[in-house]
Scaffold this active site. Structure first.
Site, mmCIF file in Angstrom:
data_model
loop_
_atom_site.group_PDB
_atom_site.id
_atom_site.type_symbol
_atom_site.label_atom_id
_atom_site.label_comp_id
_atom_site.label_asym_id
_atom_site.label_seq_id
_atom_site.Cartn_x
_atom_site.Cartn_y
_atom_site.Cartn_z
ATOM 1 N N HIS A 372 0.790 -1.238 0.000
ATOM 2 C CA HIS A 372 0.000 0.000 0.000
ATOM 3 C C HIS A 372 0.810 1.269 0.000
ATOM 4 O O HIS A 372 0.230 2.359 -0.008
ATOM 5 C CB HIS A 372 -0.929 0.043 1.220
ATOM 6 C CG HIS A 372 -2.137 -0.814 1.071
ATOM 7 N ND1 HIS A 372 -3.280 -0.375 0.453
ATOM 8 C CD2 HIS A 372 -2.375 -2.089 1.438
ATOM 9 C CE1 HIS A 372 -4.174 -1.347 0.462
ATOM 10 N NE2 HIS A 372 -3.651 -2.402 1.048
ATOM 11 N N LYS A 562 -9.066 13.927 3.811
ATOM 12 C CA LYS A 562 -8.215 12.736 3.839
ATOM 13 C C LYS A 562 -7.308 12.879 5.043
ATOM 14 O O LYS A 562 -7.287 13.935 5.683
ATOM 15 C CB LYS A 562 -7.380 12.636 2.557
ATOM 16 C CG LYS A 562 -6.691 13.951 2.169
ATOM 17 C CD LYS A 562 -5.918 13.863 0.870
ATOM 18 C CE LYS A 562 -6.781 13.793 -0.371
ATOM 19 N NZ LYS A 562 -6.654 12.558 -1.118
ATOM 20 N N ARG A 563 -6.546 11.819 5.369
ATOM 21 C CA ARG A 563 -5.563 11.965 6.441
ATOM 22 C C ARG A 563 -4.664 13.166 6.150
ATOM 23 O O ARG A 563 -4.378 13.467 4.992
ATOM 24 C CB ARG A 563 -4.720 10.692 6.556
ATOM 25 C CG ARG A 563 -5.447 9.526 7.199
ATOM 26 C CD ARG A 563 -5.936 9.841 8.590
ATOM 27 N NE ARG A 563 -4.836 10.040 9.520
ATOM 28 C CZ ARG A 563 -4.341 9.088 10.301
ATOM 29 N NH1 ARG A 563 -4.836 7.861 10.279
ATOM 30 N NH2 ARG A 563 -3.343 9.351 11.126
ATOM 31 N N LYS A 568 0.418 14.478 1.111
ATOM 32 C CA LYS A 568 -0.902 14.770 0.538
ATOM 33 C C LYS A 568 -1.078 16.272 0.264
ATOM 34 O O LYS A 568 -1.993 16.697 -0.416
ATOM 35 C CB LYS A 568 -2.006 14.244 1.448
ATOM 36 C CG LYS A 568 -2.067 12.708 1.498
ATOM 37 C CD LYS A 568 -3.159 12.243 2.447
ATOM 38 C CE LYS A 568 -3.271 10.738 2.591
ATOM 39 N NZ LYS A 568 -4.046 10.094 1.510
ATOM 40 N N THR A 670 -8.571 6.558 -2.811
ATOM 41 C CA THR A 670 -9.930 6.106 -3.114
ATOM 42 C C THR A 670 -10.899 7.269 -2.921
ATOM 43 O O THR A 670 -11.981 7.275 -3.495
ATOM 44 C CB THR A 670 -10.373 4.927 -2.218
ATOM 45 O OG1 THR A 670 -10.078 5.255 -0.850
ATOM 46 C CG2 THR A 670 -9.654 3.643 -2.608
HETATM 47 C C1 LIG Z 1 -12.094 7.125 1.420
HETATM 48 C C2 LIG Z 1 -11.656 7.497 2.762
HETATM 49 C C3 LIG Z 1 -10.295 7.706 3.019
HETATM 50 C C4 LIG Z 1 -9.235 7.636 1.941
HETATM 51 O O1 LIG Z 1 -9.121 8.900 1.342
HETATM 52 P P1 LIG Z 1 -7.896 9.261 0.356
HETATM 53 O O2 LIG Z 1 -8.293 10.588 -0.190
HETATM 54 O O3 LIG Z 1 -7.875 8.200 -0.707
HETATM 55 O O4 LIG Z 1 -6.676 9.309 1.178
HETATM 56 C C5 LIG Z 1 -9.915 8.061 4.294
HETATM 57 N N1 LIG Z 1 -10.829 8.195 5.286
HETATM 58 C C6 LIG Z 1 -12.138 8.021 5.069
HETATM 59 C C7 LIG Z 1 -13.092 8.203 6.189
HETATM 60 C C8 LIG Z 1 -12.597 7.658 3.804
HETATM 61 O O5 LIG Z 1 -13.917 7.464 3.616
#
Ligand SMILES: *Cc1c(COP(=O)(O)O)cnc(C)c1O
Length: 827
Positions: A372, A562-563, A568, A670
């Site tokens: 990952h 996102k995190r 990022k 995602t």
């Molecule tokens: C989809 C999702 C993520 C992943 O987000 P990315 O933008 O791909 O890093 C993280 N946290 C939650 C709650 C999500 O639904």
């Protein structure tokens, strides 16, 4: 003993099918209130209604669960076991109701008691047993396995406290414990009959009989009980129900009665506390390592329990473990369960008497490993002495696997440097076990999660292992489940699409393509825009309720959730916001497009820079939002406590999705998929799955900017720094000067000095390098938003062309190429 009489379960088949009309459902809900909760319906509280509805739905799931389990057992089909340290599930009730097609009738049934289904659903706590993308992927995969008919079992940990709850105080992140189990958890079934002893520490005895290979017996010093808790995962249209089995740690002896009786009331519980600590909390670490003994214990605990369970089930249905790989596929979600490779070897060789070579063949044929991340600090490696102390026999096995791999490499002509690169032991910084290497060599298939990430894996982290085993690495691009991330979170859009192209896409999401031509249909575009507008209104209400900030649903909703992580690049987004703020004030006469920048996300508690970025976002928001001279042209909002349920409100409300990681760093993403599926346009770098989104959407429908992964690597080799770029880019320099001068933190002007000086000194994340391209692309989007026809047409293309990014497609690929399992084995 006389033969047990055959007892038929009650339910859908016998004696009579369950009715799903509102009358029946209403009656059964009251029955649950009365007999399972013991409340008079007139005295029922909100949570009682939630529990009653959940129990009524659960009965129907069980009706499907038994036949699903029986079917797999009777057919002898291969099962897929998905081992994951994290399952970021979120709420379960709406998902279950939707997949059982009960939304209408239950809503109707509850109306009779003046209860709103939506209100009830919102009471459910999120099951937040994960940090971010990796855990959410596992949850989407569980749902897609059930929906596509793959007989899958998820194995993980039943954390008492999931991912921490985030609050913002004075602009900074505060972490509070999460308590999802306080109201009880009606979805889970404790299985005391499926519990296993898990050992730690102790020593290895070697028994040598003449003429035979030595036999090793591990005598652990400590034992902990792993108890199974099962949660049903219901697939689309209820066709299949799979099981998520989460392990809870308990002491073998719950209380030391001798100690208690002699007056040591605390000491009597020490063992119990120590055991239970293993599954007490989720480590809040995302894409960086949590190097703690407890973490290694967690990893071994759930791996070992799962393997014992898999073997027990297999031997209940088969004569031996010879055919294990024909009946069992085990997928390792990242390296967290990688110790499973050594543990399965131990079980095969030490416990079941297999010779080494045969055991290795079975092990390798059984496991698959999903990588990952390429971040070096995220590839797990454990100090040898810690590993040896906790898992002495597994350590010996790893040495032996390593010797075999090194011999194979030498025979292939590998030189010393290549051999030390593939070694399972890092002889550098204090000798460590490399879990990525162990997972790689112990699996027949190793996959990345987007096309770009897979190629980079071959060139970087696993370059030498890829040379030794050139057939092993393959790509499986991530996906998201369209049930949760379209149907459930965006009923307005789902309804509109059903009306426009018929309901076929509900069963085959790639049929969304039928809506592609509607991008040119003005009447459709208007309805599409109206749905978006309503969803933006819902988010605006949430922001107004929670934060008392008023935002205009007519503005561009520009969202990055996102995190929080340097790679990022939320920082890049904030700097652009500051530059925009400066420009709006400098040129009030210009025709600015109103914009709301929305952020949400958690930082790992020990990740200082990430927490500074959160603080900065909140500081900038405070200054900008209270400055009357920007009027309503720019608003900045940080919504606390990002989780799955918040994502379900945010995704449908976005106009613009920020996917701006430093190229080469995001494995897939995602969030990018969820946004685009719901009709947001993406501003993003050529990173992770953005690259494939560009291919599917076409370059007119996604906004790509910035350095490529190759260019980033090149700049890093050339010791790039931000200084000269900053000097030559007034927009950037003025924004950074404002931060440094304490404009956003007058009470503590030095707060962001290190964040800013990092940009001058090395700009590791290419924020300066990408700033201008990012700014220009944002201004292009400003212009586009003013031409609503053009914007909405692209938005329609986004929804219509995102079907491929369904986790159903991902799962079918895993089933065909890695697991050789599932409906008809290959599809
Ligand atoms: C989809 C999702 C993520 C992943 O987000 P990315 O933008 O791909 O890093 C993280 N946290 C939650 C709650 C999500 O639904």
């Amino acid at each position: 003993m006389s033969a047990t009489p055959k007892i038929e379960p009650i339910g859908a088949k016998v004696p009579e099918p369950r009715q799903n009309d509102p009358d029946t459902l209403a009656r059964q809900i009251v029955e649950k209130l009365t007999y399972s909760i013991c409340k008079h319906p007139e005295q029922a509280r909100k949570y009682d209604w939630l529990r009653a509805v959940t129990l009524v739905v659960r009965d129907r799931i069980i009706d499907h669960w038994f036949p699903s389990t029986d079917r797999v057992r009777d057919s002898g089909d291969k099962r897929v076991y998905y081992l994951s340290m994290e399952f970021l599930i979120g709420r379960m009730l709406r998902d279950a109701i939707n997949n059982l097609q009960l939304t209408g009738p239950i809503r109707e049934a509850l109306k009779r008691y003046n209860v709103e289904l939506d209100m009830v659903e919102l009471l459910e706590p999120d099951a937040a047993l994960g940090n971010g993308g990796l855990g959410r992927l596992a949850a989407c995969f569980m749902e897609s396995m059930a929906s596509t008919g793959v007989p899958g079992v998820g194995y993980g940990i039943r954390y008492v406290h999931g991912f921490f709850r985030q609050e913002i105080a004075e602009g900074a992140q505060v972490e509070l414990p999460e308590t999802w189990l306080v109201h009880g958890n009606p979805w889970e079934f404790e299985r005391r009959d499926s519990s296993y002893e898990i050992g730690f520490g102790g020593k290895v005895l070697t028994q040598q009989e003449p003429g035979k290979p030595p036999r090793h017996v591990w005598r652990p010093a400590e034992r902990v009980l792993a108890v199974a808790f099962d949660t049903p995962i219901v697939g689309w249209r209820g066709s299949q129900v799979n099981t998520l089995r989460l392990w809870s740690a308990q002491a073998v002896d719950p209380i030391l009665l001798d100690a208690f009786n002699s007056g040591d009331h605390i000491g009597a519980l020490v063992e119990s506390n120590k055991a239970e600590a293993i599954t007490r909390v989720l480590y809040p670490a995302d894409s960086h390592q949590a190097g703690q003994e407890l973490r290694l214990r967690q990893e071994y605990f759930f791996s070992a329990a799962s393997l014992q369970d898999i073997i027990r089930r297999h031997l209940g249905e088969n004569d031996s473990l010879d055919n294990l790989a024909d009946k069992v596929a085990i997928q390792l979600n990242d390296t967290h369960p990688a110790v499973s490779v050594a543990e399965l070897m131990r079980l095969l060789v030490d416990v079941h008497g297999y010779e080494w070579a045969k055991a290795w063949e079975i092990t390798r044929a059984t496991f698959g490993y999903t990588n990952h991340t390429l971040l070096p600090e995220a590839l797990e490696h454990w100090p040898i002495n810690l590993f040896e102390r906790l898992l002495p026999r597994q350590m010996q096995i790893i040495y032996q696997i390593n010797a075999d791999v090194i011999r194979e490499a030498s025979q292939t002509g590998f030189d010393g440097a290549q051999i030390s690169a593939i070694s399972l032991i890092d002889e550098g910084n204090g000798r460590r076990v490399r879990m990525g290497q162990l997972a790689f060599v112990g699996s027949h298939a190793v996959n990345g999660v987007s096309a770009l990430h897979t190629e980079l894996m071959k060139e970087t982290v696993f370059r030498n292992l890829h040379e030794l085993y050139p057939e092993r690495i393959q790509n499986k691009t991530n996906g998201v489940t369209p049930r949760r991330w379209l149907m459930e979170c965006n009923p307005g859009l789902t309804g509109l699409l059903t009306e426009a192209i018929g309901p076929g896409f509900l069963d085959d999401i790639e049929k969304l393509r039928d809506a592609d031509g509607l991008a040119d249909d003005a009447a459709f575009r208007e309805k599409f825009a109206a749905v978006k507008r309503a969803n933006k209104g819902r988010l605006a209400d949430l922001i107004s309720d929670r934060l008392a900030i008023t935002i205009d649903p007519g503005a561009i909703f520009d969202i990055q959730v996102k995190r929080i992580h340097e790679y990022k690049r939320q920082f890049l987004n904030i700097i652009e916001a500051i530059a925009l703020y400066n420009q709006i004030r400098a040129h009030p006469e210009k025709d600015w497009t109103p914009r709301v920048k929305i952020f949400a996300g958690k930082a790992a508690p020990s990740y200082v820079q990430a927490k500074e970025i959160i603080h900065l976002a909140n500081d900038v928001a405070r200054v900008v939002n209270s400055d009357p001279s920007v009027r309503d042209l720019l608003k900045i909002v940080f919504i606390p406590n990002y989780n799955v349920s918040l994502a379900e409100i945010i995704m449908p409300a976005a106009d613009l999705s920020e996917q701006i990681s430093t190229a080469g760093l995001e494995a897939s993403g995602t969030g990018n998929m969820k946004f685009a599926l719901n009709g947001a346009l993406t501003i993003g770098t050529l990173d992770g799955a953005n690259v494939e989104m560009l291919e599917h959407l076409g370059e007119d429908n996604i906004f790509i900017f910035g350095l490529t992964a190759d260019e980033v690597a090149q700049r890093r080799r050339e010791a790039h720094s931000g200084r000269s770029i900053i000097d030559e880019t007034p927009l950037l320099r003025e924004a950074l000067d404002a931060i440094s001068a304490g404009v956003f933190a007058p009470e503590s002007p030095a707060r962001y000095h290190s964040l800013v000086s990092n940009l001058y000194n090395n700009d590791w994340w290419m924020i300066c390098a990408d700033f201008e391209a990012y700014w220009n692309t944002q201004r292009e989007l400003d212009g586009l938003f003013l031409t609503q026809d053009a914007w909405q047409s692209k938005a329609v293309h986004n929804t219509a062309r995102m079907g491929w990014f369904s986790s159903d497609r991902s799962i079918r690929e895993y089933a065909k190429d890695i697991w050789q399992a599932g409906p008809g084995k290959v599809r």
